[in-house]
Design an enzyme around this catalytic site. Structure first.
Site, PDB file in Angstrom:
ATOM      1  CE1 TYR A 144      -3.673   2.517   0.527  1.00 43.06           C
ATOM      2  CE2 TYR A 144      -2.480   3.258   2.464  1.00 43.06           C
ATOM      3  CZ  TYR A 144      -3.490   3.437   1.545  1.00 43.06           C
ATOM      4  OH  TYR A 144      -4.330   4.527   1.635  1.00 43.06           O
ATOM      5  CG  ASP A 239       5.756   3.889   0.884  1.00 41.36           C
ATOM      6  OD1 ASP A 239       6.031   4.582   1.883  1.00 41.36           O
ATOM      7  OD2 ASP A 239       4.596   3.727   0.458  1.00 41.36           O
ATOM      8  CE  LYS A 267       1.677   4.816   8.258  1.00 38.90           C
ATOM      9  NZ  LYS A 267       0.297   4.625   8.553  1.00 38.90           N
TER      10      LYS A 267
HETATM   11  C1  LIG Z   1       3.735   2.219   3.304  1.00 38.63           C
HETATM   12  C2  LIG Z   1       2.720   3.308   3.248  1.00 38.63           C
HETATM   13  N1  LIG Z   1       2.802   4.233   2.288  1.00 38.63           N
HETATM   14  C3  LIG Z   1       1.938   5.249   2.197  1.00 38.63           C
HETATM   15  C4  LIG Z   1       0.910   5.377   3.097  1.00 38.63           C
HETATM   16  C5  LIG Z   1      -0.052   6.529   2.997  1.00 38.63           C
HETATM   17  O1  LIG Z   1       0.170   7.408   4.035  1.00 38.63           O
HETATM   18  P1  LIG Z   1      -0.998   8.418   4.506  1.00 38.63           P
HETATM   19  O2  LIG Z   1      -2.043   7.572   5.136  1.00 38.63           O
HETATM   20  O3  LIG Z   1      -0.298   9.331   5.474  1.00 38.63           O
HETATM   21  O4  LIG Z   1      -1.456   9.136   3.303  1.00 38.63           O
HETATM   22  C6  LIG Z   1       0.772   4.436   4.114  1.00 38.63           C
HETATM   23  C7  LIG Z   1      -0.330   4.539   5.079  1.00 38.63           C
HETATM   24  O5  LIG Z   1      -0.570   3.704   5.889  1.00 38.63           O
HETATM   25  C8  LIG Z   1       1.707   3.381   4.200  1.00 38.63           C
HETATM   26  O6  LIG Z   1       1.610   2.444   5.139  1.00 38.63           O
END
Ligand SMILES: Cc1ncc(COP(=O)(O)O)c(C=O)c1O
Length: 415
Positions: A144, A239, A267
């Protein structure tokens, strides 16, 4: 356990917010019942509006590595806020934040702050395309990367939990440049490179897949991706929205000893405030406007409160490397304990832990999907009713913070 206020609030919420929540998994759709509305949190504990107390393994889905309401973070925000909440202009705090990130993460030579992980990923992908002048992106099933259109193709997290691997509202055009490979399967990536010769801008990967449960990279998977990207002239994007500043101060890059070309954060980097960031090598980041022609902007980007919370969180982590040892040790203790008690497949990397409701090996999206989600729902509700708060989905991690204690882990395992 009383939950009447939560139930009433949920009824009210559903009338005015889609599904009653501002992010789908929070609705408890995958586990039944209704969300327990949270009123406050301190350390490793959260408290709901009905006065119930829980040991919290969600930690706001990752940011709260220091524990909730950490005094240093609260103090920083309080001090900053008296000077104003947002100026939409350059501030010293932004420079401090960027300098700090560069100091802590050697592969990053320039960084841009945004407001969420989604925004960070969306921007990094645009930069990768602008830099390479190529269009295709390889992502992995079950990873994700936020909810930008092009990333909602076989996504993990809520999209997996709710059985919507492809979201409505995403055009075929937006999805067509996203190529899907299998996590931990380098041959599936090689094949996509061969089929799209000279057209792949980047491979984006969660260095530890933590949105289909927790699935560690195996057999030097990340090293193989690095090599393949170099051979093919594509960028490697880590990511690190979850793993950044969690697995180690230098994130997964340090933990696994492999550098990416671009890295996305969210985060922890905001210490609980809404923040994201993306950074990488100077020559790549200089594609970003106003230096280069890749446009990316944000009214609230680099917000002073968010910068303050993030800066002190990163400093606290950098000044106390024992924090990583501690959370990783607790992660190990929890995962070993769960394995012993249940015989289920338990995966953990550092302070990220997931118990899959299966006894079979989990290495990718398909094997993660073999988990018995009904069984998970039962387990979730049992724990919730006994004061243990984990994510309301099989396909999420348990997050351990430095505020958790051995006693918390023992208590959790005893339940
Ligand atoms: C690995 C990863 N990338 C991107 C995101 C997206 O982040 P946000 O919820 O702050 O938009 C998340 C959210 O959980 C994530 O776990």
């Amino acid at each position: 356990m009383t939950i009447s206020k939560s139930k009433l609030l949920f009824e009210r919420a559903k009338k005015v917010i889609p599904g009653g929540v501002n992010s789908p998994v929070r609705a408890f759709g995958a586990v039944g019942g209704w969300p327990h509305f949270i009123k406050r949190a301190k350390g490793a504990r959260i408290y709901d509006v009905d006065g119930n107390e829980y040991i919290d393994y969600v930690g706001s889905w990752g940011p709260m590595i220091l524990g909730h309401s950490h005094p240093r973070v609260l103090e920083a925000i309080s001090k900053t806020m008296v000077d104003g909440l947002s100026f939409g202009a350059a501030t010293e705090l932004e420079v401090q934040m960027a300098e700090l990130i560069l100091e802590l993460v050697p592969s990053i030579e320039m960084v841009r702050m945004v407001n969420s992980g989604t925004e960070a990923v969306m921007s990094a992908i645009r930069v990768a395309r602008g830099y390479t002048k190529r269009e295709k992106i390889i992502k992995f099933a079950g990873c994700y990367h936020g909810h930008a259109d092009s990333m909602l193709v076989r996504a993990g997290s809520g999209a997996m939990t709710n059985g919507i691997p492809n979201s409505g509202g995403v055009t075929a055009g937006a999805a067509k440049d996203t190529l899907i490979a299998r996590y931990n399967d380098i041959d599936s990536v090689k094949l996509l490179f061969e089929q799209n010769k000279g057209n792949v801008a980047a491979v984006i990967v969660e260095p530890v897949a933590a949105n289909m449960g927790v699935v560690p990279p195996e057999d030097n998977f990340l090293g193989k991706l690095r090599k393949l990207c170099d051979e093919e002239g594509a960028l490697l994007i880590f990511d690190e929205v979850i793993t950044g500043f969690r697995l180690a101060i230098g994130g997964a890059q340090q933990y696994f000893g492999i550098n990416a070309d671009l890295v996305t954060y969210g985060k922890i980097i905001g210490g609980g405030m809404p923040v994201g960031a993306y950074g990488g090598r100077r020559e790549i980041m200089e594609c970003v406007a106003p230096v280069g022609d890749v446009y990316q902007a944000g009214t609230l980007s680099g917000n002073p409160l968010a910068m303050s919370a993030g800066i002190v969180t990163l400093k606290e982590l950098a000044e106390n490397p024992g924090i990583f040892e501690n959370v990783n040790r607790l992660g190990h203790k929890l995962s070993e304990g769960l394995k012993k008690i249940t015989n289920n497949t338990v995966k953990a990397v550092g302070s990220l832990v997931c118990m899959f409701m299966t006894k079979e090996e989990v290495t990718d999206y398909d094997s993660a999907m073999k988990s018995d989600t009904r069984q998970f729902g039962k387990c979730f509700n049992y724990l919730l009713n006994n004061g243990i708060y984990i994510a309301p989905s099989q396909f999420e991690a348990m997050f351990i913070s430095n505020a958790h204690t051995d006693k918390d882990i023992d208590e959790t395992l005893e339940k």
